[in-house]
Design a protein around this motif. Structure first.
Motif, mmCIF file in Angstrom:
data_model
loop_
_atom_site.group_PDB
_atom_site.id
_atom_site.type_symbol
_atom_site.label_atom_id
_atom_site.label_comp_id
_atom_site.label_asym_id
_atom_site.label_seq_id
_atom_site.Cartn_x
_atom_site.Cartn_y
_atom_site.Cartn_z
ATOM 1 N N ILE A 268 0.828 -1.202 0.000
ATOM 2 C CA ILE A 268 0.000 0.000 0.000
ATOM 3 C C ILE A 268 0.865 1.256 0.000
ATOM 4 O O ILE A 268 0.622 2.201 -0.741
ATOM 5 N N VAL A 269 1.868 1.272 0.865
ATOM 6 C CA VAL A 269 2.857 2.345 0.883
ATOM 7 C C VAL A 269 4.221 1.675 0.929
ATOM 8 O O VAL A 269 4.401 0.650 1.584
ATOM 9 N N ASN A 270 5.177 2.216 0.179
ATOM 10 C CA ASN A 270 6.425 1.467 0.009
ATOM 11 C C ASN A 270 7.171 1.292 1.326
ATOM 12 O O ASN A 270 7.109 2.138 2.217
ATOM 13 N N GLU A 271 7.851 0.170 1.422
ATOM 14 C CA GLU A 271 8.479 -0.233 2.680
ATOM 15 C C GLU A 271 9.576 0.727 3.108
ATOM 16 O O GLU A 271 9.752 0.981 4.303
ATOM 17 N N ALA A 272 10.307 1.295 2.153
ATOM 18 C CA ALA A 272 11.377 2.231 2.512
ATOM 19 C C ALA A 272 10.801 3.451 3.229
ATOM 20 O O ALA A 272 11.351 3.906 4.244
ATOM 21 N N PHE A 273 9.696 3.974 2.721
ATOM 22 C CA PHE A 273 9.058 5.105 3.393
ATOM 23 C C PHE A 273 8.587 4.688 4.779
ATOM 24 O O PHE A 273 8.776 5.425 5.753
ATOM 25 N N PHE A 274 7.975 3.521 4.872
ATOM 26 C CA PHE A 274 7.450 3.090 6.171
ATOM 27 C C PHE A 274 8.581 2.889 7.172
ATOM 28 O O PHE A 274 8.438 3.245 8.350
ATOM 29 N N ASN A 275 9.704 2.337 6.726
ATOM 30 C CA ASN A 275 10.844 2.186 7.624
ATOM 31 C C ASN A 275 11.336 3.546 8.125
ATOM 32 O O ASN A 275 11.691 3.698 9.306
ATOM 33 N N ASN A 276 11.367 4.537 7.227
ATOM 34 C CA ASN A 276 11.770 5.884 7.640
ATOM 35 C C ASN A 276 10.765 6.467 8.630
ATOM 36 O O ASN A 276 11.139 7.156 9.577
ATOM 37 N N ALA A 277 9.485 6.182 8.405
ATOM 38 C CA ALA A 277 8.433 6.722 9.265
ATOM 39 C C ALA A 277 8.534 6.199 10.692
ATOM 40 O O ALA A 277 8.143 6.885 11.640
ATOM 41 N N THR A 278 9.052 4.998 10.852
ATOM 42 C CA THR A 278 9.147 4.364 12.166
ATOM 43 C C THR A 278 10.585 4.317 12.676
ATOM 44 O O THR A 278 10.956 3.466 13.479
ATOM 45 N N THR A 279 11.394 5.266 12.199
ATOM 46 C CA THR A 279 12.769 5.468 12.647
ATOM 47 C C THR A 279 12.886 6.917 13.110
ATOM 48 O O THR A 279 12.155 7.789 12.625
ATOM 49 N N THR A 280 13.771 7.204 14.047
ATOM 50 C CA THR A 280 13.962 8.576 14.511
ATOM 51 C C THR A 280 14.114 9.520 13.327
ATOM 52 O O THR A 280 14.963 9.304 12.455
ATOM 53 N N SER A 281 13.293 10.558 13.283
ATOM 54 C CA SER A 281 13.195 11.410 12.097
ATOM 55 C C SER A 281 14.051 12.661 12.160
ATOM 56 O O SER A 281 14.231 13.341 11.147
ATOM 57 N N GLN A 282 14.562 12.985 13.339
ATOM 58 C CA GLN A 282 15.349 14.200 13.538
ATOM 59 C C GLN A 282 16.224 13.992 14.770
ATOM 60 O O GLN A 282 16.121 12.964 15.423
#
Length: 359
Positions: free
Chosen positions: A255-269
């Motif tokens: 549904i949403v690409n895995e690379a984006f999802f991994n980034n979403a659930t990793t420290t973003s800043q």
């Protein structure tokens, strides 16, 4: 003080089990992942406590605590199958309830979908899509704010002016990327997506996410100040959590690409280690909470698994996702305590009781 920071800025925020799946292996690392059908049948496979080798005597203390703490629903999925599903205080499997800020992660997911479709780039400035003047910050400062800053809560805008996200309320405090503060400005991403898709936010969301997960009947309800809150049944929330457990995939469809999802659930800043793209992250060395600039040492929920990521909302709406245990947990209800918090001692005690099931 560590657990008693009131989350005043939090804004926004099928029924009936079918066959028991006890014939499958109780080893959840080998058992296939199950996805409930999208056919409106309300079928959902189950898995018994005994087949998992869990502690049956720990179930009632957990349920008693949930009822005591004003819960309306509680669901545990393991490998997609329902292990516990309970409703309290007059709530039912067909009753919708609000996600509050747990619904921020819906916006995260749809933002990822819009990016993979080429409609946006989260590294671009918001004014590329909405034009200038969407804030009251000086133009040079407004042009520093990217879509990723909205996902990461480091826009640099003043979070103390209430829920309204009109330009007059979006005032400059610091350069984007230099300050973390929990802010409703993330909803401007919905405007970006509507603008770039040529559709309403609701239509795009329904087509690209809700309907693909079979989240039938869920809806965005306007709460004023330009904000909408998502309402759905608890099972629909569980469907979204199951997609999150599978890193953006639903029954073989990405549904949403895995690379984006991994980034979403990793420290973003670099400021709040425990925050991704509108997801809260457990097991980090420190965290910050809404309405404060303090940094706290340790994990946000010490009794929970360190790999857990969560969607947390006002009045203790919860989506817990635990990859190491192939588990999704949903809690909907009223505030657990008289002090209204989305992250409180309730989380820690609740996880002690959840952990007693399988330890």
């Amino acid at each position: 003080m560590r657990k008693y920071i009131t989350l005043l800025a939090l804004s926004l925020l099928t029924f009936g089990c079918s066959s028991d799946d006890d014939t499958n292996s109780s080893n959840t690392t080998e058992e296939t992942m199950y996805f409930p059908p999208n056919d409106g049948s309300n079928t959902w496979e189950t898995k018994s406590i005994s087949s998992l080798g869990w502690n049956q005597s720990a179930v009632q203390p957990l349920l008693d605590y949930l009822q005591l703490k004003h819960s309306k629903s509680f669901i545990i999925l393991v490998n997609g199958r329902i292990v516990l599903e309970n409703y309290f205080n007059g709530h039912s499997a067909t009753t919708p309830w609000y996600w509050a800020s747990a619904g921020k992660t819906l916006t995260t997911t749809v933002t990822g979908i819009a990016e993979q479709e080429g409609l946006i780039n989260i590294n671009n400035k918001v004014s590329d899509y909405l034009g200038t003047g969407w804030t009251s910050a000086p133009l040079a400062k407004e042009n520093l704010i990217t879509c990723k800053n909205l996902l990461s809560m480091n826009s640099g805008l003043n979070e103390t002016l209430g829920d309204n996200v009109s330009p007059a309320n979006l005032q400059y405090v610091a350069d984007a990327g230099t300050r973390w503060a929990y802010h409703n400005v993330y909803v401007k991403l919905q405007d970006v997506i509507a603008q770039q898709s040529g559709q309403t936010w609701t239509n795009y969301f329904n087509t690209k996410l809700r309907d693909k997960l079979g989240m039938t009947g869920g809806a965005w309800i306007n709460s004023g100040d330009g904000l909408s809150v998502y309402w759905s049944t608890s099972r629909n929330m569980a469907r979204f959590g199951l997609m999150a457990l599978n890193k953006g995939k639903w029954n073989g469809n990405q549904i949403v690409n895995e690379a984006f999802f991994n980034n979403a659930t990793t420290t973003s800043q670099s400021i709040n280690q425990s925050y991704g793209y509108l997801w809260w992250l457990n097991g980090k060395s420190s965290y910050r909470l809404p309405q404060t600039q303090f940094q706290f040492n340790g994990s946000i929920i010490p009794s929970a698994p360190s790999d857990m990521y969560c969607a947390l909302g006002k009045d203790d709406q919860k989506i817990y996702v635990i990859p190491s245990k192939k588990m999704v947990i949903i809690r909907m209800g009223d505030a657990a305590d008289t002090v209204n918090m989305a992250l409180s001692d309730f989380d820690d005690v609740l996880w002690q009781k959840i952990s007693a099931l399988y330890q």
